[in-house]
Design a protein around this motif. Structure first.
Motif, PDB file in Angstrom:
ATOM      1  N   ILE A  41       0.286  -1.380  -0.155  1.00  0.00           N
ATOM      2  CA  ILE A  41      -0.033  -0.203   0.522  1.00  0.00           C
ATOM      3  C   ILE A  41       1.122   1.497   0.051  1.00  0.00           C
ATOM      4  CG2 ILE A  41      -1.349   1.075   1.326  1.00  0.00           C
ATOM      5  CD1 ILE A  41      -2.468  -1.308   2.217  1.00  0.00           C
ATOM      6  N   LEU A  42       1.857   0.873   0.973  1.00  0.00           N
ATOM      7  CA  LEU A  42       2.894   2.666   0.905  1.00  0.00           C
ATOM      8  C   LEU A  42       3.425   2.670  -0.757  1.00  0.00           C
ATOM      9  CD1 LEU A  42       4.531   4.366   2.279  1.00  0.00           C
ATOM     10  CD2 LEU A  42       6.203   2.924   3.379  1.00  0.00           C
ATOM     11  N   THR A  43       4.083   1.574  -1.044  1.00  0.00           N
ATOM     12  CA  THR A  43       4.590   1.236  -1.958  1.00  0.00           C
ATOM     13  C   THR A  43       3.825   2.293  -3.154  1.00  0.00           C
ATOM     14  OG1 THR A  43       6.217  -0.607  -1.511  1.00  0.00           O
ATOM     15  CG2 THR A  43       5.645   0.644  -4.037  1.00  0.00           C
ATOM     16  N   ALA A  44       2.331   1.638  -3.099  1.00  0.00           N
ATOM     17  CA  ALA A  44       1.536   2.263  -4.812  1.00  0.00           C
ATOM     18  C   ALA A  44       0.870   3.606  -3.899  1.00  0.00           C
ATOM     19  CB  ALA A  44       0.563   1.639  -4.081  1.00  0.00           C
ATOM     20  N   THR A  45       1.364   3.768  -2.971  1.00  0.00           N
ATOM     21  CA  THR A  45       0.803   5.420  -2.509  1.00  0.00           C
ATOM     22  C   THR A  45       1.658   6.190  -3.280  1.00  0.00           C
ATOM     23  OG1 THR A  45      -0.905   4.717  -1.302  1.00  0.00           O
ATOM     24  CG2 THR A  45      -0.648   6.513  -0.667  1.00  0.00           C
ATOM     25  N   PHE A  47       3.967   6.500  -5.407  1.00  0.00           N
ATOM     26  CA  PHE A  47       3.690   6.042  -6.261  1.00  0.00           C
ATOM     27  C   PHE A  47       2.934   7.493  -7.114  1.00  0.00           C
ATOM     28  CE2 PHE A  47       6.806   2.599  -6.935  1.00  0.00           C
ATOM     29  CZ  PHE A  47       8.226   3.252  -7.242  1.00  0.00           C
ATOM     30  N   ASN A  48       1.733   6.806  -7.166  1.00  0.00           N
ATOM     31  CA  ASN A  48       0.399   7.344  -6.893  1.00  0.00           C
ATOM     32  C   ASN A  48       0.200   8.675  -6.538  1.00  0.00           C
ATOM     33  OD1 ASN A  48      -2.199   8.050  -7.242  1.00  0.00           O
ATOM     34  ND2 ASN A  48      -2.935   6.138  -8.334  1.00  0.00           N
ATOM     35  N   HIS A  49       0.170   9.014  -5.690  1.00  0.00           N
ATOM     36  CA  HIS A  49       0.271  10.206  -5.132  1.00  0.00           C
ATOM     37  C   HIS A  49       1.038  11.479  -5.268  1.00  0.00           C
ATOM     38  CE1 HIS A  49      -2.916   9.536  -2.451  1.00  0.00           C
ATOM     39  NE2 HIS A  49      -3.233   8.849  -2.847  1.00  0.00           N
ATOM     40  N   ALA A  50       2.095  10.940  -5.518  1.00  0.00           N
ATOM     41  CA  ALA A  50       3.309  11.639  -6.027  1.00  0.00           C
ATOM     42  C   ALA A  50       3.390  11.892  -7.562  1.00  0.00           C
ATOM     43  CB  ALA A  50       4.691  10.627  -5.807  1.00  0.00           C
ATOM     44  N   LEU A  51       2.750  11.452  -8.561  1.00  0.00           N
ATOM     45  CA  LEU A  51       2.587  11.552  -9.812  1.00  0.00           C
ATOM     46  C   LEU A  51       1.037  12.597  -9.342  1.00  0.00           C
ATOM     47  CD1 LEU A  51       2.213  11.085 -12.734  1.00  0.00           C
ATOM     48  CD2 LEU A  51       0.763   8.998 -12.669  1.00  0.00           C
ATOM     49  N   VAL A 106       0.107  -3.189  -7.493  1.00  0.00           N
ATOM     50  CA  VAL A 106      -0.786  -3.748  -8.712  1.00  0.00           C
ATOM     51  C   VAL A 106      -2.275  -3.307  -8.926  1.00  0.00           C
ATOM     52  CG1 VAL A 106      -1.029  -4.095  -9.978  1.00  0.00           C
ATOM     53  CG2 VAL A 106       1.427  -4.675  -9.761  1.00  0.00           C
ATOM     54  N   LEU A 107      -2.875  -4.096  -7.355  1.00  0.00           N
ATOM     55  CA  LEU A 107      -4.043  -3.284  -7.102  1.00  0.00           C
ATOM     56  C   LEU A 107      -4.429  -1.926  -6.212  1.00  0.00           C
ATOM     57  CD1 LEU A 107      -5.346  -7.158  -6.288  1.00  0.00           C
ATOM     58  CD2 LEU A 107      -5.829  -5.810  -8.557  1.00  0.00           C
ATOM     59  N   PHE A 108      -3.526  -1.199  -5.743  1.00  0.00           N
ATOM     60  CA  PHE A 108      -3.710  -0.009  -5.223  1.00  0.00           C
ATOM     61  C   PHE A 108      -3.618   0.626  -6.298  1.00  0.00           C
ATOM     62  CE2 PHE A 108      -5.353  -0.926  -1.103  1.00  0.00           C
ATOM     63  CZ  PHE A 108      -5.479  -0.575  -0.202  1.00  0.00           C
ATOM     64  N   PHE A 109      -2.482   0.634  -7.167  1.00  0.00           N
ATOM     65  CA  PHE A 109      -1.765   1.756  -8.456  1.00  0.00           C
ATOM     66  C   PHE A 109      -3.244   1.747  -8.753  1.00  0.00           C
ATOM     67  CE2 PHE A 109      -0.504   3.613 -11.440  1.00  0.00           C
ATOM     68  CZ  PHE A 109       0.621   4.725 -11.529  1.00  0.00           C
ATOM     69  N   LEU A 110      -3.691   1.280  -9.586  1.00  0.00           N
ATOM     70  CA  LEU A 110      -5.002   1.280 -10.268  1.00  0.00           C
ATOM     71  C   LEU A 110      -6.258   1.727  -9.382  1.00  0.00           C
ATOM     72  CD1 LEU A 110      -4.349  -2.665 -12.443  1.00  0.00           C
ATOM     73  CD2 LEU A 110      -3.349   0.003 -13.097  1.00  0.00           C
ATOM     74  N   ALA A 111      -6.457   0.942  -8.231  1.00  0.00           N
ATOM     75  CA  ALA A 111      -8.226   1.589  -7.830  1.00  0.00           C
ATOM     76  C   ALA A 111      -7.527   2.731  -7.651  1.00  0.00           C
ATOM     77  CB  ALA A 111      -7.606   0.532  -6.370  1.00  0.00           C
ATOM     78  N   MET A 113      -6.405   5.366  -9.858  1.00  0.00           N
ATOM     79  CA  MET A 113      -6.086   6.066 -10.937  1.00  0.00           C
ATOM     80  C   MET A 113      -7.492   6.841 -10.811  1.00  0.00           C
ATOM     81  SD  MET A 113      -3.068   6.139 -11.967  1.00  0.00           S
ATOM     82  CE  MET A 113      -3.161   6.340 -12.518  1.00  0.00           C
ATOM     83  N   GLY A 114      -7.927   7.792 -10.252  1.00  0.00           N
ATOM     84  CA  GLY A 114      -9.117   8.692 -10.516  1.00  0.00           C
ATOM     85  C   GLY A 114      -9.936   8.416  -9.766  1.00  0.00           C
ATOM     86  N   ASP A 115      -9.443   7.549  -8.785  1.00  0.00           N
ATOM     87  CA  ASP A 115     -10.135   8.138  -7.511  1.00  0.00           C
ATOM     88  C   ASP A 115     -10.382   9.370  -6.678  1.00  0.00           C
ATOM     89  OD1 ASP A 115     -11.556   5.723  -5.196  1.00  0.00           O
ATOM     90  OD2 ASP A 115      -9.603   6.417  -3.768  1.00  0.00           O
ATOM     91  N   LYS A 116     -10.742   9.274  -5.988  1.00  0.00           N
ATOM     92  CA  LYS A 116     -11.258  10.893  -5.141  1.00  0.00           C
ATOM     93  C   LYS A 116     -10.037  11.132  -4.388  1.00  0.00           C
ATOM     94  CE  LYS A 116     -14.386   9.506  -1.136  1.00  0.00           C
ATOM     95  NZ  LYS A 116     -14.659   8.172  -1.838  1.00  0.00           N
ATOM     96  N   THR A 117      -9.292  10.120  -4.007  1.00  0.00           N
ATOM     97  CA  THR A 117      -8.246  10.316  -3.358  1.00  0.00           C
ATOM     98  C   THR A 117      -7.509  10.902  -3.656  1.00  0.00           C
ATOM     99  OG1 THR A 117      -7.744   8.207  -2.971  1.00  0.00           O
ATOM    100  CG2 THR A 117      -8.814   9.595  -0.932  1.00  0.00           C
TER     101      THR A 117
END
Length: 188
Positions: A41-45, A47-51, A106-111, A113-117
């Motif tokens: 979760i930390l890794t995906a978050t 990457f996702n939130h830095a982007l 993978v699942l967290f990063f994809l989930a 994408m486009g989510d409200k958070t």
């Protein structure tokens, strides 16, 4: 520090009952490796939130302040309304191929994408113009709320009414929307 604290509170509250929190609970139950799931979760978050923060920061430097404040006001108010609708998680019955860590990443990063958070992270970075502080705050918010799902899941599920948590999160979005709207109207 305001950007970190505000981003943390907004994401921690809005993540309660969100599909990624349900995903965290599901992955922890499936793999029975809470710390590996948390690391994923930390890794995906990160990457996702830095982007997302980078996009928000870029937008704020290329869009006039009053226009950006108006966009943020509409965005935060829309997120408040979106937060009031409960999320669901559709789970696959297939066994995971790649183990607990990679499956979670993978699942967290994809989930997200486009989510409200993720979209809230874009908006917070546009507001505060700080990729590092917003990413730190939103990531800590995700880790807090998803950590609760992973580590305390079943114990908390029966004690906390998700309806009230959604109203608290929606109220935070509405407050940020009102402040941004005031800023757009006043031009400050």
């Amino acid at each position: 520090m305001e950007a970190v604290v505000t981003s943390f509170l907004l994401v921690a509250a809005s993540e309660m009952g969100d599909k990624t929190q349900l995903l965290a609970f599901s992955l922890a139950a499936r793999f029975r490796k809470p710390w590996v799931v948390m690391a994923g979760i930390l890794t995906a978050t990160l990457f996702n939130h830095a982007l997302a923060s980078s996009v928000g920061s870029w937008l704020s430097s290329h869009v006039p302040h009053r226009v950006m404040a108006g966009i943020l006001a509409a965005t935060f108010i829309a997120f408040g309304l979106w937060t009031l609708k409960p999320d669901t998680l559709e789970e696959s019955e297939k066994p995971p191929r790649f183990g607990a860590f990679l499956t979670t990443v993978v699942l967290f990063f994809l989930a997200e994408m486009g989510d409200k958070t993720q979209l809230a992270t874009v908006a917070m970075a546009a507001r505060y113009q700080s990729v590092l502080q917003v990413t730190t705050g939103t990531t800590l918010g995700m880790m807090f709320s998803d950590g609760l799902a992973v580590l305390l899941g079943e114990k908390l599920a029966g004690r906390v009414q998700m309806k009230w948590l959604r109203w608290v999160a929606a109220s935070l979005f509405f407050i940020f929307g009102a402040v941004s709207l005031w800023s757009a109207v006043r031009g400050t």
